[in-house]
Scaffold this active site. Sequence first.
Site, PDB file in Angstrom:
ATOM      1  CG  ASP A  12      92.443   7.668  49.023  1.00  6.77           C
ATOM      2  OD1 ASP A  12      92.465   6.427  48.947  1.00  6.77           O
ATOM      3  OD2 ASP A  12      93.317   8.391  48.519  1.00  6.77           O
ATOM      4  CG  ASP A 131     101.997   3.198  49.727  1.00  3.10           C
ATOM      5  OD1 ASP A 131     101.235   2.862  48.811  1.00  3.10           O
ATOM      6  OD2 ASP A 131     101.589   3.571  50.838  1.00  3.10           O
TER       7      ASP A 131
END
Length: 256
Positions: A12, A131
């Site tokens: 990330d 997600d």
Amino acid sequence: MSLAVRVIPCLDVDAGRVVKGVHFENLKDAGDPVELAAEYYRQGADEITFLDVTASSSHRNTMIDVVSCTAEQVFIPMTVGGGVRTPEDVDSLLRCGADKVGVNTAAINDPSLISRVADRFGNQVLVLSVDARREKGEQHTQSGFEVTTMGGRKSTGIDAIWWVKRAEQLGAGEILLNSMDADGTKEGFDLEMIRAVRKEVKIPIIASGGAGKVEDFPPAIEAGADAVLAASVFHYGILTIADVKAELKKHGYTVR
């Protein structure tokens, strides 16, 4: 399954720095995504995934720099996602060295983005990031798995199983299936969700969310995933890529 199972570390990146703490003693700067990607390449990762979690668009060019610097020293496929909204965004990432590009929220807002990208660059370039989480209480979706955005904070009311099926029809080449319930728990992947998606799509599934120990990885492949993705277990040095591959091999899976 004859194809080798892929093991993929996920980084990330926020404004050009890796977030989610990273602990490698041999790195001068564990917050540098290029250095970290190179370390995973040395460890034998099959691919690298960069997720640009930068909120502001002012840092967009930073990601381009990260990708082009990484491409100069890391010679495995690289997927870049986060903030990809147009075919032009995809084009600029591919030009600087990405092999695949992940789309998420923008595709939910405008599903035609999937077909536009696939038509222009080929299905193999497009990874749909999903997600998903289990619905609590009153159920609004048929499968009980709902698509979320904003890192799981926003419900969409969209059935995750319906969405992956639709995305495959539109031209997605791969699904990055991230369980928001399992994410960060280190208690294993959401196997039921992987099975439910596998029943509906033929394209490869990358399982994400919940990896905590080597034993967590083979069941994800058994459930129907083609690749496994993890972040913190690798970043904190809890497991190496080699540990995961050895465990998969022990269970009879082919690894590179």
